[in-house]
Scaffold this motif. Structure first.
Motif, PDB file in Angstrom:
ATOM      1  N   THR A 586      63.869  84.045 -55.517  1.00  0.00           N
ATOM      2  CA  THR A 586      62.938  84.729 -56.033  1.00  0.00           C
ATOM      3  C   THR A 586      63.189  85.667 -57.423  1.00  0.00           C
ATOM      4  O   THR A 586      62.262  86.171 -57.843  1.00  0.00           O
ATOM      5  CB  THR A 586      62.436  85.779 -54.888  1.00  0.00           C
ATOM      6  N   THR A 587      64.448  85.558 -57.814  1.00  0.00           N
ATOM      7  CA  THR A 587      64.655  86.310 -58.992  1.00  0.00           C
ATOM      8  C   THR A 587      63.856  86.047 -60.236  1.00  0.00           C
ATOM      9  O   THR A 587      63.209  87.089 -60.764  1.00  0.00           O
ATOM     10  CB  THR A 587      66.317  86.372 -59.339  1.00  0.00           C
ATOM     11  N   GLU A 588      63.644  84.774 -60.573  1.00  0.00           N
ATOM     12  CA  GLU A 588      63.066  84.516 -61.812  1.00  0.00           C
ATOM     13  C   GLU A 588      61.604  84.857 -61.439  1.00  0.00           C
ATOM     14  O   GLU A 588      60.960  85.571 -62.503  1.00  0.00           O
ATOM     15  CB  GLU A 588      63.222  83.018 -61.778  1.00  0.00           C
ATOM     16  N   ALA A 589      60.907  84.764 -60.440  1.00  0.00           N
ATOM     17  CA  ALA A 589      59.543  84.944 -60.261  1.00  0.00           C
ATOM     18  C   ALA A 589      59.344  86.358 -60.147  1.00  0.00           C
ATOM     19  O   ALA A 589      58.305  87.125 -60.651  1.00  0.00           O
ATOM     20  CB  ALA A 589      59.115  84.299 -59.078  1.00  0.00           C
ATOM     21  N   PRO A 592      59.667  89.348 -64.369  1.00  0.00           N
ATOM     22  CA  PRO A 592      58.589  90.109 -65.056  1.00  0.00           C
ATOM     23  C   PRO A 592      57.707  91.017 -64.235  1.00  0.00           C
ATOM     24  O   PRO A 592      57.187  91.818 -64.561  1.00  0.00           O
ATOM     25  CB  PRO A 592      57.684  88.636 -65.473  1.00  0.00           C
ATOM     26  N   ILE A 593      57.362  90.519 -62.945  1.00  0.00           N
ATOM     27  CA  ILE A 593      56.816  91.386 -62.081  1.00  0.00           C
ATOM     28  C   ILE A 593      57.468  92.885 -61.853  1.00  0.00           C
ATOM     29  O   ILE A 593      56.994  94.099 -62.099  1.00  0.00           O
ATOM     30  CB  ILE A 593      56.539  90.919 -60.689  1.00  0.00           C
ATOM     31  N   ASP A 594      58.929  92.948 -61.648  1.00  0.00           N
ATOM     32  CA  ASP A 594      59.424  94.144 -61.508  1.00  0.00           C
ATOM     33  C   ASP A 594      59.647  94.863 -63.111  1.00  0.00           C
ATOM     34  O   ASP A 594      59.490  96.121 -63.029  1.00  0.00           O
ATOM     35  CB  ASP A 594      60.955  93.595 -61.126  1.00  0.00           C
ATOM     36  N   SER A 595      59.643  94.088 -63.938  1.00  0.00           N
ATOM     37  CA  SER A 595      59.634  94.744 -65.242  1.00  0.00           C
ATOM     38  C   SER A 595      58.279  95.420 -65.624  1.00  0.00           C
ATOM     39  O   SER A 595      58.302  96.687 -65.906  1.00  0.00           O
ATOM     40  CB  SER A 595      59.890  93.832 -66.378  1.00  0.00           C
ATOM     41  N   GLU A 596      57.324  94.517 -65.149  1.00  0.00           N
ATOM     42  CA  GLU A 596      55.634  95.300 -65.378  1.00  0.00           C
ATOM     43  C   GLU A 596      55.633  96.428 -64.390  1.00  0.00           C
ATOM     44  O   GLU A 596      54.981  97.397 -64.936  1.00  0.00           O
ATOM     45  CB  GLU A 596      54.948  94.222 -65.209  1.00  0.00           C
ATOM     46  N   LYS A 632      45.848 101.302 -60.064  1.00  0.00           N
ATOM     47  CA  LYS A 632      45.465  99.896 -59.812  1.00  0.00           C
ATOM     48  C   LYS A 632      46.427  98.894 -60.178  1.00  0.00           C
ATOM     49  O   LYS A 632      46.969  98.234 -59.571  1.00  0.00           O
ATOM     50  CB  LYS A 632      44.174 100.025 -60.427  1.00  0.00           C
ATOM     51  N   ALA A 633      46.981  99.265 -61.509  1.00  0.00           N
ATOM     52  CA  ALA A 633      47.861  98.144 -62.094  1.00  0.00           C
ATOM     53  C   ALA A 633      49.300  98.321 -61.257  1.00  0.00           C
ATOM     54  O   ALA A 633      49.752  97.226 -61.085  1.00  0.00           O
ATOM     55  CB  ALA A 633      48.195  98.593 -63.461  1.00  0.00           C
ATOM     56  N   LYS A 638      52.742  95.616 -56.926  1.00  0.00           N
ATOM     57  CA  LYS A 638      53.273  95.706 -55.844  1.00  0.00           C
ATOM     58  C   LYS A 638      52.673  94.360 -54.865  1.00  0.00           C
ATOM     59  O   LYS A 638      53.654  93.838 -54.361  1.00  0.00           O
ATOM     60  CB  LYS A 638      52.986  96.848 -55.167  1.00  0.00           C
ATOM     61  N   GLN A 639      51.612  94.199 -54.992  1.00  0.00           N
ATOM     62  CA  GLN A 639      51.159  92.906 -54.308  1.00  0.00           C
ATOM     63  C   GLN A 639      51.638  91.600 -54.658  1.00  0.00           C
ATOM     64  O   GLN A 639      51.985  90.766 -53.852  1.00  0.00           O
ATOM     65  CB  GLN A 639      49.452  92.998 -54.281  1.00  0.00           C
ATOM     66  N   LYS A 640      51.794  91.584 -55.775  1.00  0.00           N
ATOM     67  CA  LYS A 640      52.271  90.281 -56.426  1.00  0.00           C
ATOM     68  C   LYS A 640      53.573  90.149 -55.834  1.00  0.00           C
ATOM     69  O   LYS A 640      54.205  88.982 -55.643  1.00  0.00           O
ATOM     70  CB  LYS A 640      52.286  90.396 -58.044  1.00  0.00           C
ATOM     71  N   LYS A 641      54.445  91.202 -56.051  1.00  0.00           N
ATOM     72  CA  LYS A 641      55.696  91.182 -55.567  1.00  0.00           C
ATOM     73  C   LYS A 641      55.888  90.973 -54.128  1.00  0.00           C
ATOM     74  O   LYS A 641      56.690  90.041 -53.390  1.00  0.00           O
ATOM     75  CB  LYS A 641      56.446  92.502 -55.822  1.00  0.00           C
ATOM     76  N   GLN A 642      55.042  91.455 -53.185  1.00  0.00           N
ATOM     77  CA  GLN A 642      54.978  91.356 -51.747  1.00  0.00           C
ATOM     78  C   GLN A 642      54.865  89.925 -51.420  1.00  0.00           C
ATOM     79  O   GLN A 642      55.064  89.184 -50.568  1.00  0.00           O
ATOM     80  CB  GLN A 642      53.973  92.268 -51.061  1.00  0.00           C
ATOM     81  N   GLN A 643      53.802  89.205 -52.178  1.00  0.00           N
ATOM     82  CA  GLN A 643      53.406  87.852 -51.982  1.00  0.00           C
ATOM     83  C   GLN A 643      54.649  86.951 -52.340  1.00  0.00           C
ATOM     84  O   GLN A 643      54.679  85.814 -51.763  1.00  0.00           O
ATOM     85  CB  GLN A 643      52.283  87.574 -53.042  1.00  0.00           C
ATOM     86  N   VAL A 644      55.412  87.098 -53.500  1.00  0.00           N
ATOM     87  CA  VAL A 644      56.207  86.301 -53.881  1.00  0.00           C
ATOM     88  C   VAL A 644      57.411  86.097 -52.540  1.00  0.00           C
ATOM     89  O   VAL A 644      58.051  84.982 -52.173  1.00  0.00           O
ATOM     90  CB  VAL A 644      56.814  86.972 -55.104  1.00  0.00           C
TER      91      VAL A 644
END
Length: 686
Positions: A586-589, A592-596, A632-633, A638-644
């Motif tokens: 999951t690191t690659e996915a 960018p999510i963690d950075s954002e 909201k952002a 967070k939701q994107k991260k949880q989904q990954v």
């Protein structure tokens, strides 16, 4: 012939009797037979004192039916009555204040009869007409007949009766024809007159006739009572078999009792009786109302809650006291001073008996403990005075079947089972099989575990935590073993906050949706040798839910879902493998999510810091919109991260296998989930 009106201040007492006593109308037979027994006993007393010189002879009270005439007759050979005595005892019933009478006693039939001496007049509950044919024992007395048709008017006339005593003839009313049935009268006589002190006969004994192919009457009276029941005899004259035999008479369908108490006191009140300890393992309500209350061998009631403490209603047996009026309301029983003395005495006698059995033969007492525990717990919970006595013979049983008094068990565990705050921790299990692994983990730590599997053990725990100084009870599956008795601060995991959060999400996302069950996931450092995943249940919440079954007002807890914890052992190789694999996959996915996410969180922190300096009314709509947009952002990332992490976990068999193993250990893996686990287990073994 004499005619007149019964001396009552009510215009007509009989509709009152009919109306207010109807619900208890079957007691008329008890009253009639009791009167006949009293008259007979009075004659015996006069004979003993030399005031009656004649032959006492047969004193049997006889009850007979005439279905053609529609009558019940109760006959005795007691003292009988003269015409003057009839006038005094039957015709004069003094009431004062009709309205007060009706208001005060309208709800309680027994209280009307008992308070006003209306035993004889209970006959009018079932009769349209009553006749008394009586002849006094006194020399030269003439027989007289009294009759009344249910109005204040009566008639007294001469009668033909060769023998002393009285015949009470009840002409049964049309709406009470059930009392002209032989089986119904037999039932009532057995219920109310089974132990009266004078023989009571109803018809003849029967035997099978091979000629007539049916049961036929013999010459022998069908005596329905035992005039000398066991409780009237001296305990020193009785053997164990006598008590067991009497118990079988009282309760033909019950198991043999464990032991019994013979009550016999004549000061400061009169009380006799025998109380039996039945084998009680569960279901309190089914055991109630087995104590029969008598007054001078006349059955009163088996609703004895007002006479004995509530917990003693679990006992079986007989209590007989002339100091308890034959006819009283329960509210009277609960407030009467004499009754409370009796209640206190019985409680003391029960406690003394248990104490003596415990001291004399502890091994035998321990063998009976599982049957006694429910009763003793109930007593300690409901009667403070009983707890003070019972704490010396109440026992605790461990999972190995060893027994301890409260003091003995405290001595056993106080060396090893005190937590860092000095609290003595009593560990317990409620099911040896289901909680086996938790029990074993505690024993491996050198702890003792109690077995508390009784119906009232949870309320008893609550009580003991208040009674025992600096003590608490904790079920073995309520936490990981190292936190059951915290000796010092728990070691912290070596994992980073991000790793801990990601690992928790991986497992949380795959937890099953179970009805009325919520799971919390946490990561702890438990050591490599401990299990990788453990399910625990919060002690306080589970106990509140269990207590809601016993206490009104706690239904709120009953409706709440079970609160379960899934504890991940961050030190275990399998959990570490899941974490390492998760990072690779999951690191690659996530990068960018963690950075954002970090950027948005930093921005949100700055906005909040800036806006916190302003008062609420100083914030513009733009300020509010900017903050809401940033929140909201953050939530979207967070939701994107949880989904990954969820997508990763969905395809990881080790995650599912570890979760299912933890659920299986707690009996929570069933149906389709269990089937998937079995198939997955086979695939993993291949």
């Amino acid at each position: 012939m004499q005619k007149g009106n019964i001396g009552v201040t009510t215009e007509n007492i009989f509709p009152v009797i009919k109306k207010f006593l109807y619900s208890d109308h079957e007691i008329f037979l008890r009253e009639m037979v009791s009167n006949a027994v009293d008259a007979t006993q009075k004659l015996k007393t006069l004979a003993q004192q030399g005031e009656f010189k004649g032959e006492v002879g047969d004193t049997t009270v006889r009850v007979s039916l005439d279905t053609e005439k529609g009558t019940i007759t109760i006959s005795d050979r007691g003292i009988g009555m003269t015409e003057e005595e009839i006038d005094k005892y039957i015709n004069q019933i003094a009431f004062s204040g009709v309205n007060d009478f009706l208001e005060k006693y309208k709800d309680n039939a027994n209280n009307i009869i008992g308070h006003f001496g209306l035993g004889f007049y209970s006959s009018f509950m079932v009769s349209k007409k009553v006749e008394i044919v009586t002849r006094s024992y006194k020399d030269g007395a003439k027989a007289v007949k009294w009759s009344c048709d249910g109005s204040p008017a009566y008639e007294i006339d001469e009668a033909q009766k060769d023998d002393r005593g009285s015949d009470i003839i009840l002409y049964v009313d049309d709406d009470c024809k059930e009392f002209l049935e032989k089986e119904r009268i037999q039932q009532l006589l057995t219920k109310y007159c089974k132990f009266m002190a004078v023989p009571v006969a109803f018809g003849k004994k029967q035997e099978w006739s091979s000629d007539e192919k049916k049961m036929v009457d013999t010459q022998d009276d069908n005596v329905i009572n035992d005039v000398e029941p066991l409780w009237t005899k001296a305990p020193s004259t009785l053997k164990d078999e006598d008590y067991k035999s009497f118990y079988r008479t009282l309760y033909p369908m019950h198991d043999e009792p464990m032991f019994w108490i013979h009550l016999n006191v004549d000061y400061p009140f009169n009380l006799t009786g025998i109380l039996y300890f039945p084998r009680i393992k569960s279901n309190i309500d089914l055991q109630r109302n087995k104590i029969q209350l008598y007054s001078n061998q006349v059955f009163v009631t088996d609703q004895v809650e007002g006479i004995v403490p509530e917990f003693l209603t679990l006992l079986h047996g007989v209590i007989d006291s002339p100091d308890i009026p034959l006819n009283v309301s329960r509210s009277y029983l609960q407030s009467d001073r004499e009754v409370k003395k009796i209640s206190t005495y019985i409680t003391k006698k029960v406690a003394d008996r248990l104490q003596s059995i415990f001291k004399e033969d502890r091994t035998a007492y321990e063998q009976k403990w599982d049957d006694l525990k429910l009763f003793i717990n109930y007593g300690m919970l409901s009667e403070e005075s009983f707890y003070d006595r019972a704490k010396d013979f109440a026992l605790l049983k461990d999972v190995d079947g060893k027994f301890f008094t409260f003091d003995e068990y405290k001595t056993l565990i106080e060396g090893a089972q005190k937590d860092k705050d000095g609290q003595l921790v009593y560990l317990y299990a409620t099911d040896k099989e289901e909680q086996y692994s938790y029990i074993q983990a505690a024993r491996d730590k050198g702890y003792s575990v109690l077995l508390l599997d009784g119906q009232l053990d949870v309320p008893a725990i609550q009580m003991l935590e208040q009674k025992l100084e600096k003590s608490r009870f904790t079920r073995v599956d309520s936490d990981i073993v190292d936190r059951l008795i915290a000796k010092d601060d728990a070691p912290k995991t070596t994992l980073s906050d991000d790793d801990t959060a990601n690992l928790s999400q991986v497992f949380k996302s795959q937890m099953p949706k179970l009805d009325k069950t919520e799971f919390m996931v946490e990561v702890q450092s438990l050591g490599e040798s401990q299990r990788p995943v453990v399910v625990t249940q919060n002690e306080w919440m589970r106990r509140m839910k269990e207590m809601s079954r016993f206490q009104q007002g706690m239904n709120f807890y009953a409706q709440m879902p079970d609160s379960m914890n899934l504890v991940l052992n961050g030190d275990h190789p399998l959990v570490k493998r899941v974490l390492d694999d998760c990072k690779q996959q999951t690191t690659e996915a996530l990068k960018p999510i963690d950075s954002e996410l970090k950027g948005q969180e930093a921005r949100l922190a700055a906005i909040r810091q800036q806006q916190d300096k302003k008062k609420a009314d100083e914030l513009t709509q733009d300020d509010k919109d900017m903050k809401a947009e940033c929140e909201k952002a953050v939530e979207e990332q967070k939701q994107k991260k949880q989904q990954v992490l969820t997508d990763y976990a969905a395809n990881n068999d080790i995650v599912h296998q570890l979760i299912d193993l933890a659920l299986l250990q707690n009996g929570m893996l069933k149906g389709e989930a269990l089937d998937k686990f079995l198939k997955r287990s086979i695939d993993l073994i291949k």
